[in-house]
Motif scaffolding. Sequence first.
Motif, PDB file in Angstrom:
ATOM      1  N   THR A 290      23.609 -46.409 -26.598  1.00 14.70           N
ATOM      2  CA  THR A 290      22.629 -45.765 -27.549  1.00 14.70           C
ATOM      3  C   THR A 290      23.480 -45.478 -28.787  1.00 14.70           C
ATOM      4  N   VAL A 291      23.061 -46.240 -29.962  1.00 15.65           N
ATOM      5  CA  VAL A 291      23.640 -46.382 -31.211  1.00 15.65           C
ATOM      6  C   VAL A 291      23.177 -45.243 -32.221  1.00 15.65           C
ATOM      7  N   ALA A 292      24.019 -44.217 -32.520  1.00 19.14           N
ATOM      8  CA  ALA A 292      23.698 -43.130 -33.443  1.00 19.14           C
ATOM      9  C   ALA A 292      23.102 -43.729 -34.759  1.00 19.14           C
ATOM     10  N   GLY A 293      22.463 -42.916 -35.426  1.00 16.51           N
ATOM     11  CA  GLY A 293      21.853 -43.401 -36.665  1.00 16.51           C
ATOM     12  C   GLY A 293      23.198 -43.353 -37.606  1.00 16.51           C
ATOM     13  N   GLY A 294      23.298 -44.406 -38.598  1.00 19.52           N
ATOM     14  CA  GLY A 294      24.600 -44.367 -39.259  1.00 19.52           C
ATOM     15  C   GLY A 294      25.880 -45.003 -38.751  1.00 19.52           C
ATOM     16  N   ASN A 295      25.653 -45.977 -37.628  1.00 15.85           N
ATOM     17  CA  ASN A 295      26.566 -46.314 -36.813  1.00 15.85           C
ATOM     18  C   ASN A 295      26.437 -47.841 -36.411  1.00 15.85           C
TER      19      ASN A 295
ATOM     20  N   TYR B  64      22.693 -41.710 -52.312  1.00 14.27           N
ATOM     21  CA  TYR B  64      23.097 -40.917 -51.419  1.00 14.27           C
ATOM     22  C   TYR B  64      24.184 -40.144 -51.813  1.00 14.27           C
ATOM     23  N   GLY B  65      25.032 -40.461 -52.806  1.00 16.37           N
ATOM     24  CA  GLY B  65      26.190 -40.003 -53.172  1.00 16.37           C
ATOM     25  C   GLY B  65      27.291 -40.735 -52.507  1.00 16.37           C
ATOM     26  N   ASP B  66      27.374 -41.607 -51.510  1.00 11.53           N
ATOM     27  CA  ASP B  66      28.346 -42.207 -50.868  1.00 11.53           C
ATOM     28  C   ASP B  66      27.841 -43.421 -50.089  1.00 11.53           C
ATOM     29  N   GLY B  67      28.542 -44.391 -49.752  1.00 13.43           N
ATOM     30  CA  GLY B  67      28.137 -45.447 -48.738  1.00 13.43           C
ATOM     31  C   GLY B  67      29.108 -46.048 -48.081  1.00 13.43           C
ATOM     32  N   THR B  68      30.354 -45.381 -48.075  1.00 11.50           N
ATOM     33  CA  THR B  68      31.463 -45.802 -47.147  1.00 11.50           C
ATOM     34  C   THR B  68      31.284 -45.597 -45.681  1.00 11.50           C
ATOM     35  N   PRO B  69      31.845 -46.401 -44.854  1.00 12.01           N
ATOM     36  CA  PRO B  69      31.533 -46.503 -43.643  1.00 12.01           C
ATOM     37  C   PRO B  69      31.766 -44.959 -42.805  1.00 12.01           C
ATOM     38  N   GLN B  70      32.551 -44.096 -43.309  1.00 13.91           N
ATOM     39  CA  GLN B  70      32.986 -42.999 -42.606  1.00 13.91           C
ATOM     40  C   GLN B  70      32.172 -41.629 -43.319  1.00 13.91           C
TER      41      GLN B  70
ATOM     42  N   LEU C 285      29.098 -51.131 -42.709  1.00 13.75           N
ATOM     43  CA  LEU C 285      29.292 -51.281 -41.062  1.00 13.75           C
ATOM     44  C   LEU C 285      29.294 -52.441 -40.558  1.00 13.75           C
ATOM     45  N   LEU C 286      28.473 -53.583 -40.896  1.00 13.27           N
ATOM     46  CA  LEU C 286      28.583 -55.099 -40.468  1.00 13.27           C
ATOM     47  C   LEU C 286      30.050 -55.569 -40.833  1.00 13.27           C
ATOM     48  N   LYS C 287      30.562 -55.293 -41.713  1.00 15.05           N
ATOM     49  CA  LYS C 287      31.934 -55.757 -42.041  1.00 15.05           C
ATOM     50  C   LYS C 287      32.886 -55.394 -40.971  1.00 15.05           C
ATOM     51  N   LEU C 288      32.749 -53.996 -40.526  1.00 15.13           N
ATOM     52  CA  LEU C 288      33.511 -53.501 -39.315  1.00 15.13           C
ATOM     53  C   LEU C 288      33.335 -54.217 -38.171  1.00 15.13           C
ATOM     54  N   ALA C 289      32.104 -54.380 -37.787  1.00 15.60           N
ATOM     55  CA  ALA C 289      31.593 -55.130 -36.597  1.00 15.60           C
ATOM     56  C   ALA C 289      31.979 -56.471 -36.640  1.00 15.60           C
TER      57      ALA C 289
ATOM     58  N   ALA D 221      23.742 -52.848 -37.223  1.00 14.67           N
ATOM     59  CA  ALA D 221      23.991 -51.758 -37.909  1.00 14.67           C
ATOM     60  C   ALA D 221      22.599 -51.009 -37.866  1.00 14.67           C
ATOM     61  N   ASN D 222      22.614 -49.666 -37.537  1.00 18.13           N
ATOM     62  CA  ASN D 222      21.561 -48.788 -37.462  1.00 18.13           C
ATOM     63  C   ASN D 222      21.679 -47.643 -38.568  1.00 18.13           C
ATOM     64  N   VAL D 223      21.227 -48.276 -39.837  1.00 16.19           N
ATOM     65  CA  VAL D 223      20.976 -47.602 -40.851  1.00 16.19           C
ATOM     66  C   VAL D 223      19.813 -47.624 -41.559  1.00 16.19           C
TER      67      VAL D 223
END
Length: 272
Positions: free
Chosen positions: A45-50, A142-148, A157-161, A215-217
């Motif tokens: 189960t993938v959380a939102g934003g993960n 949203y003020g930020d788009g970094t992975p963390q 997130l796809l870059k990390l995957a 990526a679930n975003v």
Amino acid sequence: MATATTQGARDHARAQDGTRTGTMPVVPASDWPDVTPGPPVWAETVAGGNYTHRVLARGTALRLTDLAGDACAHLLLYADGRPWERLNTADTVKVQWNAYLGAGRLLLSDQGRVLASVTADSSGRHDALCGTSTLRRNTERYGDGTPQSPSPAGLELLKLAAAKNGLGPRDLPPSLSFFQGVAIREDGAAEFTGSAGSGAAVTLRAEQDLTVLIANVPHPLDPRPRYTSTALEVLAWRDRPAAPGDPLWDATPEGRRAFLNTLDFLTARGLA
């Protein structure tokens, strides 16, 4: 439990053994409580934003489920071991004369071969045109788009995957997205149609060995001012790839040729 010392940190970590949360992989997948038509090989189960990723064997079925109605699964596929053969959204749309995803559609590479087929769909709200969100856009919205951050961008997130599968940013083509729809109006503008609601599912079948990145975003056209993304269920099990006689094989002349191209390639390498 104190974690200021190495021993304390070890004891704390070991105390978590066997703990399950609402969003995590289940290992082994056979412990997943859902009953699947074949032996399960991936349950998460993938959380939102993960994000998540996995290598799947040819013939594996992959079911994605929007549990609460606000998941959006941004998907990339690669022929495992041959990352230059990857999902091509333009050919997926162009070759099949259809911009909308759903049951019976094929997900194609730019080699004219089938990477995966869509075998079932209870959502009907998908998108093959807009790709995923970017760092710049999410920072503006949203003020930020970094992975963390609380509002990570899909591309980040796809870059990390990708990195966890030996791939880099240059290996990331435009993605497909499932569970948040887009329709093209008569004037050519893209209209966000949103979700089909909680419980909607789509099932894919791997027609080659695949590397899968998800990526679930939120969808980039989602107009809501708040970053809204809920859990995505990912479940895969062993099945069989398409073969002559399968309804999808002969559904269209274009699809038949893509399957024949795939079979010819795999046969020459002793893989089919």
